[in-house]
Design a protein around this motif. Structure first.
Motif, PDB file in Angstrom:
ATOM      1  N   ASP A   1       2.276   1.865  -3.363  1.00  0.00           N
ATOM      2  CA  ASP A   1       1.263   2.460  -4.242  1.00  0.00           C
ATOM      3  C   ASP A   1       1.083   3.944  -3.943  1.00  0.00           C
ATOM      4  OD1 ASP A   1       0.898  -0.006  -5.406  1.00  0.00           O
ATOM      5  OD2 ASP A   1      -0.917  -0.496  -4.259  1.00  0.00           O
ATOM      6  N   GLN A   2       1.030   4.284  -2.655  1.00  0.00           N
ATOM      7  CA  GLN A   2       0.886   5.688  -2.274  1.00  0.00           C
ATOM      8  C   GLN A   2       2.100   6.500  -2.740  1.00  0.00           C
ATOM      9  OE1 GLN A   2       0.344   5.469   1.960  1.00  0.00           O
ATOM     10  NE2 GLN A   2      -1.847   5.024   1.820  1.00  0.00           N
ATOM     11  N   THR A   3       3.273   5.931  -2.575  1.00  0.00           N
ATOM     12  CA  THR A   3       4.494   6.612  -3.004  1.00  0.00           C
ATOM     13  C   THR A   3       4.466   6.853  -4.506  1.00  0.00           C
ATOM     14  OG1 THR A   3       5.726   5.527  -1.232  1.00  0.00           O
ATOM     15  CG2 THR A   3       7.013   6.455  -3.045  1.00  0.00           C
ATOM     16  N   GLU A   4       4.004   5.874  -5.246  1.00  0.00           N
ATOM     17  CA  GLU A   4       3.910   6.024  -6.697  1.00  0.00           C
ATOM     18  C   GLU A   4       2.924   7.129  -7.060  1.00  0.00           C
ATOM     19  OE1 GLU A   4       2.441   3.231 -10.309  1.00  0.00           O
ATOM     20  OE2 GLU A   4       3.828   2.314  -8.880  1.00  0.00           O
ATOM     21  N   GLU A   5       1.785   7.181  -6.363  1.00  0.00           N
ATOM     22  CA  GLU A   5       0.801   8.229  -6.623  1.00  0.00           C
ATOM     23  C   GLU A   5       1.385   9.612  -6.310  1.00  0.00           C
ATOM     24  OE1 GLU A   5      -2.675   7.291  -4.351  1.00  0.00           O
ATOM     25  OE2 GLU A   5      -3.061   5.442  -5.471  1.00  0.00           O
ATOM     26  N   ILE A   6       2.079   9.707  -5.184  1.00  0.00           N
ATOM     27  CA  ILE A   6       2.676  10.985  -4.795  1.00  0.00           C
ATOM     28  C   ILE A   6       3.745  11.395  -5.799  1.00  0.00           C
ATOM     29  CG2 ILE A   6       4.140  12.084  -3.051  1.00  0.00           C
ATOM     30  CD1 ILE A   6       2.556  10.491  -0.927  1.00  0.00           C
ATOM     31  N   THR A   7       4.526  10.443  -6.259  1.00  0.00           N
ATOM     32  CA  THR A   7       5.557  10.733  -7.257  1.00  0.00           C
ATOM     33  C   THR A   7       4.926  11.251  -8.546  1.00  0.00           C
ATOM     34  OG1 THR A   7       6.967   9.010  -6.329  1.00  0.00           O
ATOM     35  CG2 THR A   7       7.479   9.740  -8.564  1.00  0.00           C
ATOM     36  N   GLU A   8       3.865  10.613  -8.979  1.00  0.00           N
ATOM     37  CA  GLU A   8       3.176  11.063 -10.193  1.00  0.00           C
ATOM     38  C   GLU A   8       2.600  12.467 -10.002  1.00  0.00           C
ATOM     39  OE1 GLU A   8       3.044   9.645 -13.228  1.00  0.00           O
ATOM     40  OE2 GLU A   8       4.435   8.165 -12.400  1.00  0.00           O
ATOM     41  N   GLU A   9       2.002  12.728  -8.845  1.00  0.00           N
ATOM     42  CA  GLU A   9       1.431  14.049  -8.559  1.00  0.00           C
ATOM     43  C   GLU A   9       2.536  15.103  -8.530  1.00  0.00           C
ATOM     44  OE1 GLU A   9      -1.423  16.978  -7.677  1.00  0.00           O
ATOM     45  OE2 GLU A   9      -1.620  14.955  -8.488  1.00  0.00           O
TER      46      GLU A   9
ATOM     47  N   GLN B   1       0.835  -1.205   0.000  1.00  0.00           N
ATOM     48  CA  GLN B   1       0.000   0.000   0.000  1.00  0.00           C
ATOM     49  C   GLN B   1       0.869   1.254   0.000  1.00  0.00           C
ATOM     50  OE1 GLN B   1      -2.441  -0.522   3.463  1.00  0.00           O
ATOM     51  NE2 GLN B   1      -3.910  -1.867   2.423  1.00  0.00           N
TER      52      GLN B   1
END
Length: 182
Positions: A134-142, A131
């Motif tokens: 996944d959150q880290t990936e979302e933050i990186t994309e943002e 999880q």
């Protein structure tokens, strides 16, 4: 044995049409095998070479066995040479086995035996880790998206400032070149 023969016959000739009805050639296989055995026995009794062959069947089995061929093909001296050629490898393996026997108490320790009990906790931690990934990936994309927006905004502002600077330069140049009115 008889059941196996009956099962074979039923597979070959098919099952009887009714339970009380018997097949016409029900014992064909058994009769055929008996005839073959009788014929072979008659031939064997009439010919000396075949009698001798039947007597030597055990010897043939012994000579055809893979173990016998290995004994003939690889004499003991060659086996000794094989072992001596692999001496270093055998010694290294023996040393590793000794190390394993020395380290065996560590493998039998309570800590190692308790590992299966921690499996559920590890599973929970693994799920949390996934999880978080996944959150880290979302933050990186943002963050990438925000940096791109920032770069676009900076570029637009730079262009606007350049335009204003050019306009200002033109206005200042026009103000300095005023024609003299008589």
């Amino acid at each position: 044995m008889e059941q196996r023969l009956e099962e074979l016959e039923s597979r070959v000739y098919g099952a009887p049409k009714r339970s009380g009805e018997s097949r016409g050639g029900e014992s064909r296989i058994a009769d055929g095998l008996i005839k073959v055995q009788t014929t072979l026995t008659n031939i064997a009794s009439k010919r000396e070479k075949i009698k001798t062959l039947y007597k030597k069947i055990d010897d043939l089995k012994k000579y055809l066995a893979p173990e016998y061929i290995d004994r003939i093909v690889v004499p003991d001296a060659m086996k000794l040479e094989f072992i001596l050629a692999e001496e270093q490898y055998i010694l290294a393996q023996a040393e590793l086995l000794e190390q394993l026997s020395v380290l065996q108490p560590f493998l039998d320790s309570e800590h190692i035996k308790a590992v299966p009990g921690y499996a559920s906790k590890m599973k929970t931690l693994a799920q949390i880790h996934i999880q978080q990934q996944d959150q880290t990936e979302e933050i990186t994309e943002e963050t990438k998206r925000l940096l791109e927006d920032y770069n676009k905004m900076t570029l637009l502002l730079s262009k606007q400032f350049v335009q204003w600077d050019e306009m200002l330069t033109q206005l200042e140049a026009a103000k300095q070149v005023k024609p003299v009115v008589d």
